[in-house]
Design an enzyme around this catalytic site. Structure first.
Site, PDB file in Angstrom:
ATOM      1  CG  ASP A 110      -1.529  10.911 -26.293  1.00  0.00           C
ATOM      2  OD1 ASP A 110      -1.365   9.686 -26.418  1.00  0.00           O
ATOM      3  OD2 ASP A 110      -2.458  11.342 -27.026  1.00  0.00           O
ATOM      4  CB  SER A 142      -2.221   5.083   0.566  1.00  0.00           C
ATOM      5  OG  SER A 142      -2.811   5.974   1.384  1.00  0.00           O
ATOM      6  CB  SER A 169      -1.472  -3.779  -2.266  1.00  0.00           C
ATOM      7  OG  SER A 169      -2.150  -3.990  -1.266  1.00  0.00           O
ATOM      8  CD  GLU A 186      -6.155  -4.965   1.611  1.00  0.00           C
ATOM      9  OE1 GLU A 186      -7.436  -5.149   1.141  1.00  0.00           O
ATOM     10  OE2 GLU A 186      -5.749  -5.146   2.879  1.00  0.00           O
ATOM     11  CE1 TYR A 214      -4.159   0.863  -2.159  1.00  0.00           C
ATOM     12  CE2 TYR A 214      -4.140  -1.180  -1.876  1.00  0.00           C
ATOM     13  CZ  TYR A 214      -3.410  -0.160  -1.811  1.00  0.00           C
ATOM     14  OH  TYR A 214      -1.889  -0.041  -1.681  1.00  0.00           O
ATOM     15  CG  ASN A 234       1.049  -3.387   6.352  1.00  0.00           C
ATOM     16  OD1 ASN A 234       0.293  -4.006   5.762  1.00  0.00           O
ATOM     17  ND2 ASN A 234       0.222  -2.522   7.112  1.00  0.00           N
ATOM     18  CG  ASN A 242      -2.263   8.262   6.480  1.00  0.00           C
ATOM     19  OD1 ASN A 242      -1.079   8.294   6.277  1.00  0.00           O
ATOM     20  ND2 ASN A 242      -2.957   7.614   5.231  1.00  0.00           N
ATOM     21  CB  VAL A 285      -1.224   1.856  13.204  1.00  0.00           C
ATOM     22  CG1 VAL A 285      -0.573   0.813  12.803  1.00  0.00           C
ATOM     23  CG2 VAL A 285      -1.801   1.988  14.637  1.00  0.00           C
ATOM     24  NE  ARG A 341       6.789   9.567  11.386  1.00  0.00           N
ATOM     25  CZ  ARG A 341       6.830  10.734  10.618  1.00  0.00           C
ATOM     26  NH1 ARG A 341       6.063  10.749   9.502  1.00  0.00           N
ATOM     27  NH2 ARG A 341       7.482  11.891  11.103  1.00  0.00           N
ATOM     28  CB  ALA A 359     -15.024  -7.696  11.507  1.00  0.00           C
TER      29      ALA A 359
HETATM   30  P1  GDP Z   1      -3.135  -0.977   6.741  1.00  0.00           P
HETATM   31  O1  GDP Z   1      -2.589  -2.048   6.975  1.00  0.00           O
HETATM   32  O2  GDP Z   1      -2.976  -0.736   5.098  1.00  0.00           O
HETATM   33  O3  GDP Z   1      -4.600  -0.696   7.182  1.00  0.00           O
HETATM   34  O4  GDP Z   1      -2.314   0.077   7.444  1.00  0.00           O
HETATM   35  P2  GDP Z   1      -2.591   0.879   8.883  1.00  0.00           P
HETATM   36  O5  GDP Z   1      -1.194   1.382   9.427  1.00  0.00           O
HETATM   37  O6  GDP Z   1      -3.463   2.116   8.602  1.00  0.00           O
HETATM   38  O7  GDP Z   1      -3.384  -0.085  10.027  1.00  0.00           O
HETATM   39  C1  GDP Z   1      -2.627  -1.345  10.363  1.00  0.00           C
HETATM   40  C2  GDP Z   1      -3.754  -1.850  11.676  1.00  0.00           C
HETATM   41  O8  GDP Z   1      -3.443  -1.271  12.821  1.00  0.00           O
HETATM   42  C3  GDP Z   1      -5.116  -1.931  11.221  1.00  0.00           C
HETATM   43  O9  GDP Z   1      -5.544  -3.260  11.701  1.00  0.00           O
HETATM   44  C4  GDP Z   1      -5.704  -1.000  11.960  1.00  0.00           C
HETATM   45  O10 GDP Z   1      -7.153  -1.200  12.144  1.00  0.00           O
HETATM   46  C5  GDP Z   1      -4.895  -0.952  13.287  1.00  0.00           C
HETATM   47  N1  GDP Z   1      -5.019   0.197  14.025  1.00  0.00           N
HETATM   48  C6  GDP Z   1      -5.545   0.362  15.350  1.00  0.00           C
HETATM   49  N2  GDP Z   1      -5.410   1.561  15.742  1.00  0.00           N
HETATM   50  C7  GDP Z   1      -5.240   2.484  14.584  1.00  0.00           C
HETATM   51  C8  GDP Z   1      -5.047   3.735  14.611  1.00  0.00           C
HETATM   52  O11 GDP Z   1      -5.117   4.662  15.415  1.00  0.00           O
HETATM   53  N3  GDP Z   1      -4.685   4.109  13.312  1.00  0.00           N
HETATM   54  C9  GDP Z   1      -4.591   3.206  12.160  1.00  0.00           C
HETATM   55  N4  GDP Z   1      -4.293   3.743  11.128  1.00  0.00           N
HETATM   56  N5  GDP Z   1      -4.771   2.134  12.496  1.00  0.00           N
HETATM   57  C10 GDP Z   1      -5.015   1.441  13.558  1.00  0.00           C
END
Ligand code: GDP
Length: 325
Positions: free
Chosen positions: A65, A86, A127, A129, A151, A180, A189, A191, A193, A282
């Site tokens: 609503d 996310s 996504s 995903e 997700y 991505n 959070n 990787v 950035r 994995a």
């Molecule tokens: P995602 O594709 O939504 O999971 O985006 P992320 O940026 O969080 O992760 C991308 C890939 O980077 C994944 O395969 C993670 O396992 C890998 N990775 C390796 N080291 C890191 C880390 O320190 N932080 C994150 N976020 N991902 C990492």
């Protein structure tokens, strides 16, 4: 050309994608209305260029609503939905909330559109995903979906509802199946950035080492601004359809490190440490998208390559850390 009656509603306007979409739409002459969960400290969460140019309204994605009222009051002609929990490690956390916000909220939006004005066009940020444990690579619009996380399941539910409202009620609704996509506005959070910010800190003497998980993990990484353009194009077509938006190229976290440190005149070998506590369970699936349909039908093409993207993010982080932004 956008008519002067065009107005767009963006859910999740304070996020990376919402803010890029707001900028794009303002540049095209739209009136832009943005929803946010919480209007507290909005100045810290919205880029300066948007603060005085968008109208903000609070919506937590839970009450239909309230959304009906927003549509009646603001009369948007287009809606872009980015508000969501996310991906990343959070994909398995709090499945009930994820289902509510990433899934059910889309039905609330569709129902509100149907009740208020069926001519409102709707684009959903879906996504990669939804493919989860994908059965083929690269994935395209016809690949069988097979989510591996709450997700992904919630995003897939949303996509199914979009198809149903399109077929049964003729709503112009579509899903952009996004791989991505990164930018200087990406959350720390993720990787990309994490690496660009930490590399910039190391350059400035503010940090010594960078602890990562699996640096051989691979992703199909593109520039968020390009993905936003694709979504806008999707709503300008004659027919509503779903599209995969991806670069079709995969790179490893290692390559990301290489380019980020190289930009700063450093060698990543001297700073990066693989830390088993950061490893994810994995990740056997290679998620990379085939965006041929978007290229052919929308005339879409990514404008920024991987290396350029990493350089852009490193440069931006240096500016932020030295207050020269
Ligand atoms: P995602 O594709 O939504 O999971 O985006 P992320 O940026 O969080 O992760 C991308 C890939 O980077 C994944 O395969 C993670 O396992 C890998 N990775 C390796 N080291 C890191 C880390 O320190 N932080 C994150 N976020 N991902 C990492």
């Amino acid at each position: 050309m956008v008519s002067n009656l065009s107005s767009a509603l963006i859910t999740g306007i304070t996020g990376q994608d919402g803010s890029y979409m707001a900028e794009l739409l303002l540049s095209k002459g739209y009136r832009v209305i943005g929803t946010t969960r919480d209007s507290k400290n909005i100045k810290d969460r919205l880029p300066d260029c948007l603060l005085n140019n968008v109208e903000l309204v609070t919506w937590k994605m839970l009450e239909k609503d309230d959304f009906l009222e927003i549509l009646v009051n603001y009369k948007p002609t287009e809606i872009y939905n980015f508000a969501a929990y996310s991906s990343g490690t959070g994909m398995y956390d709090d499945p009930v909330s994820v289902s509510e916000v990433n899934g059910m909220a889309v039905t609330r939006i569709l129902e509100a559109i149907r009740e208020v004005d069926c001519s409102i066009r709707f684009c959903q940020a879906s996504s990669r995903e939804i493919f989860g444990e994908a059965i083929e690579s690269p994935q395209n619009e016809t690949t069988r979906t097979n989510p591996r996380s709450p997700y992904g399941a919630a995003k897939l539910y949303a996509d199914s509802m979009i198809q149903i409202y399109r077929q049964r009620y003729g709503v112009f609704a579509c899903s952009a199946i996004l791989y991505n996509h990164e930018s200087p506005r990406r959350g720390l959070n993720f990787v990309t950035r994490k690496i660009t910010q930490e590399a910039a800190k190391i350059k400035l003497g503010l940090a010594n080492k960078l602890h990562l998980g699996n640096i051989d993990a691979q992703r199909d990484w593109g520039y968020a601004g390009d993905y936003i353009s694709a979504m806008w194009l999707m709503l300008q077509q004659e027919q509503a359809e779903d599209y995969v938006i991806a670069t079709g190229k995969v790179h490893s976290v290692r390559q990301l490190c290489e380019f980020a440190f190289e930009r700063l005149g450093l060698d990543y070998h001297d700073y990066v440490l693989e830390d088993s506590s950061e490893f994810r369970p994995a990740e056997p699936v290679l998620l990379t998208g085939c965006a041929d349909k978007a290229r052919c039908q929308l005339g879409w093409n990514p404008s920024i390559g991987f290396k350029e993207l990493v350089y852009m993010m490193v440069d931006a982080d240096l500016r932020i850390l030295t207050n020269t932004d």
